[in-house]
Design a protein around this motif. Structure first.
Motif, PDB file in Angstrom:
ATOM      1  N   GLY A 141      63.813  90.495  14.934  1.00 28.91           N
ATOM      2  CA  GLY A 141      64.222  91.842  15.323  1.00 28.91           C
ATOM      3  C   GLY A 141      65.502  91.839  16.127  1.00 28.91           C
ATOM      4  N   LEU A 142      65.670  90.840  16.982  1.00 32.13           N
ATOM      5  CA  LEU A 142      66.885  90.733  17.790  1.00 32.13           C
ATOM      6  C   LEU A 142      68.103  90.445  16.899  1.00 32.13           C
ATOM      7  CD1 LEU A 142      67.987  90.815  20.670  1.00 32.13           C
ATOM      8  CD2 LEU A 142      67.577  88.359  20.798  1.00 32.13           C
ATOM      9  N   THR A 143      67.901  89.612  15.903  1.00 35.36           N
ATOM     10  CA  THR A 143      68.978  89.330  14.950  1.00 35.36           C
ATOM     11  C   THR A 143      69.359  90.593  14.187  1.00 35.36           C
ATOM     12  OG1 THR A 143      68.185  87.068  14.666  1.00 35.36           O
ATOM     13  CG2 THR A 143      69.629  87.923  12.946  1.00 35.36           C
ATOM     14  N   LEU A 144      68.346  91.353  13.777  1.00 35.47           N
ATOM     15  CA  LEU A 144      68.594  92.581  13.040  1.00 35.47           C
ATOM     16  C   LEU A 144      69.326  93.608  13.899  1.00 35.47           C
ATOM     17  CD1 LEU A 144      68.072  94.110  10.389  1.00 35.47           C
ATOM     18  CD2 LEU A 144      65.959  94.937  11.412  1.00 35.47           C
ATOM     19  N   VAL A 145      68.903  93.770  15.143  1.00 31.86           N
ATOM     20  CA  VAL A 145      69.546  94.736  16.035  1.00 31.86           C
ATOM     21  C   VAL A 145      70.989  94.310  16.338  1.00 31.86           C
ATOM     22  CG1 VAL A 145      69.521  95.654  18.392  1.00 31.86           C
ATOM     23  CG2 VAL A 145      67.421  95.609  17.054  1.00 31.86           C
ATOM     24  N   GLY A 146      71.198  93.023  16.577  1.00 31.49           N
ATOM     25  CA  GLY A 146      72.545  92.529  16.879  1.00 31.49           C
ATOM     26  C   GLY A 146      73.504  92.725  15.723  1.00 31.49           C
ATOM     27  N   SER A 147      73.065  92.366  14.522  1.00 35.68           N
ATOM     28  CA  SER A 147      73.950  92.533  13.362  1.00 35.68           C
ATOM     29  C   SER A 147      74.135  94.010  13.046  1.00 35.68           C
ATOM     30  CB  SER A 147      73.398  91.791  12.155  1.00 35.68           C
ATOM     31  OG  SER A 147      72.163  92.342  11.758  1.00 35.68           O
ATOM     32  N   GLY A 148      73.084  94.798  13.195  1.00 36.90           N
ATOM     33  CA  GLY A 148      73.191  96.238  12.944  1.00 36.90           C
ATOM     34  C   GLY A 148      74.175  96.904  13.884  1.00 36.90           C
ATOM     35  N   ALA A 149      74.196  96.462  15.137  1.00 40.17           N
ATOM     36  CA  ALA A 149      75.137  97.021  16.105  1.00 40.17           C
ATOM     37  C   ALA A 149      76.581  96.737  15.682  1.00 40.17           C
ATOM     38  CB  ALA A 149      74.867  96.449  17.489  1.00 40.17           C
ATOM     39  N   PHE A 150      76.842  95.531  15.199  1.00 40.66           N
ATOM     40  CA  PHE A 150      78.197  95.207  14.742  1.00 40.66           C
ATOM     41  C   PHE A 150      78.563  95.995  13.488  1.00 40.66           C
ATOM     42  CE2 PHE A 150      77.879  91.223  17.302  1.00 40.66           C
ATOM     43  CZ  PHE A 150      79.012  91.436  18.060  1.00 40.66           C
ATOM     44  N   PHE A 151      77.608  96.172  12.571  1.00 38.14           N
ATOM     45  CA  PHE A 151      77.903  96.954  11.366  1.00 38.14           C
ATOM     46  C   PHE A 151      78.160  98.420  11.718  1.00 38.14           C
ATOM     47  CE2 PHE A 151      75.411  93.592   8.916  1.00 38.14           C
ATOM     48  CZ  PHE A 151      76.557  92.945   8.501  1.00 38.14           C
ATOM     49  N   LEU A 152      77.429  98.960  12.673  1.00 41.86           N
ATOM     50  CA  LEU A 152      77.672 100.325  13.135  1.00 41.86           C
ATOM     51  C   LEU A 152      79.052 100.438  13.778  1.00 41.86           C
ATOM     52  CD1 LEU A 152      76.578 103.185  13.497  1.00 41.86           C
ATOM     53  CD2 LEU A 152      75.606 102.444  15.677  1.00 41.86           C
ATOM     54  N   LEU A 153      79.420  99.429  14.556  1.00 39.39           N
ATOM     55  CA  LEU A 153      80.749  99.402  15.156  1.00 39.39           C
ATOM     56  C   LEU A 153      81.828  99.368  14.065  1.00 39.39           C
ATOM     57  CD1 LEU A 153      82.050  99.306  17.968  1.00 39.39           C
ATOM     58  CD2 LEU A 153      82.049  96.822  17.780  1.00 39.39           C
ATOM     59  N   GLY A 154      81.569  98.660  12.987  1.00 37.02           N
ATOM     60  CA  GLY A 154      82.501  98.646  11.856  1.00 37.02           C
ATOM     61  C   GLY A 154      82.629 100.000  11.196  1.00 37.02           C
ATOM     62  N   LEU A 155      81.521 100.734  11.116  1.00 38.72           N
ATOM     63  CA  LEU A 155      81.564 102.077  10.558  1.00 38.72           C
ATOM     64  C   LEU A 155      82.390 103.013  11.435  1.00 38.72           C
ATOM     65  CD1 LEU A 155      80.478 103.893   8.286  1.00 38.72           C
ATOM     66  CD2 LEU A 155      78.522 104.376   9.747  1.00 38.72           C
ATOM     67  N   LEU A 156      82.224 102.890  12.732  1.00 41.43           N
ATOM     68  CA  LEU A 156      83.046 103.671  13.650  1.00 41.43           C
ATOM     69  C   LEU A 156      84.514 103.246  13.564  1.00 41.43           C
ATOM     70  CD1 LEU A 156      80.720 103.755  16.783  1.00 41.43           C
ATOM     71  CD2 LEU A 156      81.170 105.601  15.173  1.00 41.43           C
ATOM     72  N   GLY A 157      84.747 101.977  13.276  1.00 39.33           N
ATOM     73  CA  GLY A 157      86.109 101.471  13.115  1.00 39.33           C
ATOM     74  C   GLY A 157      86.844 102.105  11.957  1.00 39.33           C
ATOM     75  N   LEU A 158      86.101 102.545  10.953  1.00 38.51           N
ATOM     76  CA  LEU A 158      86.722 103.235   9.826  1.00 38.51           C
ATOM     77  C   LEU A 158      87.368 104.539  10.300  1.00 38.51           C
ATOM     78  CD1 LEU A 158      87.061 103.211   6.722  1.00 38.51           C
ATOM     79  CD2 LEU A 158      84.934 104.468   6.605  1.00 38.51           C
ATOM     80  N   SER A 159      86.629 105.314  11.061  1.00 42.86           N
ATOM     81  CA  SER A 159      87.183 106.567  11.594  1.00 42.86           C
ATOM     82  C   SER A 159      88.307 106.287  12.576  1.00 42.86           C
ATOM     83  CB  SER A 159      86.089 107.374  12.287  1.00 42.86           C
ATOM     84  OG  SER A 159      85.084 107.715  11.373  1.00 42.86           O
ATOM     85  N   TYR A 160      88.116 105.285  13.419  1.00 42.45           N
ATOM     86  CA  TYR A 160      89.155 104.935  14.384  1.00 42.45           C
ATOM     87  C   TYR A 160      90.443 104.550  13.670  1.00 42.45           C
ATOM     88  CZ  TYR A 160      91.881 102.152  17.624  1.00 42.45           C
ATOM     89  OH  TYR A 160      92.910 101.635  18.358  1.00 42.45           O
ATOM     90  N   GLY A 161      90.332 103.784  12.593  1.00 49.03           N
ATOM     91  CA  GLY A 161      91.514 103.336  11.867  1.00 49.03           C
ATOM     92  C   GLY A 161      92.330 104.484  11.309  1.00 49.03           C
TER      93      GLY A 161
END
Length: 141
Positions: free
Chosen positions: A72-92
């Motif tokens: 679960g910790l691995t899933l939450v950690g990777s999910g947080a980075f993928f969410l940050l990448g999604l926000l990076g699309l708008s930021y870009g």
């Protein structure tokens, strides 16, 4: 051998109507598009690579017995980075300067300006769509 007449296509004898008003096309200048793509690649690519890295690091640490990491910790950690990448699309897109000049390195000052432009554009489209709904050709007031 007798020639058969060609079949007449439906509506071929009628002239093709031309639109009364051609749609306006807006093209993003190459310099602005390249600037957006660069920012999107960095702001989305970096967190995405880190999100995949969480899986690899977690696997290596667990398989070698270094740490016992819950899945679960691995899933939450990777999910947080993928969410940050999604926000990076708008930021870009929003942090890139939409003017001829390149703007600053991080582009924080452009975000507010570009959000205002997007809102004004959406507002203008809504007003334009509301004015064409009656069918009478006159704008709604």
């Amino acid at each position: 051998m007798a020639r058969r007449p060609k079949p007449k296509s439906f509506g071929a004898d009628r002239p093709v109507p031309t639109p009364a008003k051609a749609p306006r096309q807006q093209v993003i200048p190459d310099a602005v598009a390249n600037r957006m793509v660069r920012r999107i690649a960095i702001a989305t690519g970096t967190p995405t690579v880190l999100g995949m890295g969480v899986f690899v690091a977690s696997y290596l640490l667990v398989s070698r017995g270094v740490l016992d990491i819950p899945p679960g910790l691995t899933l939450v950690g990777s999910g947080a980075f993928f969410l940050l990448g999604l926000l990076g699309l708008s930021y870009g897109v929003l942090s890139a300067s939409w003017e001829d000049g390149p703007g600053s390195l991080l582009g924080f000052e452009q975000i507010g300006v570009n959000i205002g432009r997007v809102r004004a554009s959406v507002r203008a489209m809504r007003q334009g769509a509301a004015g064409t709904g009656s069918g009478s050709g006159t704008p709604q007031g």
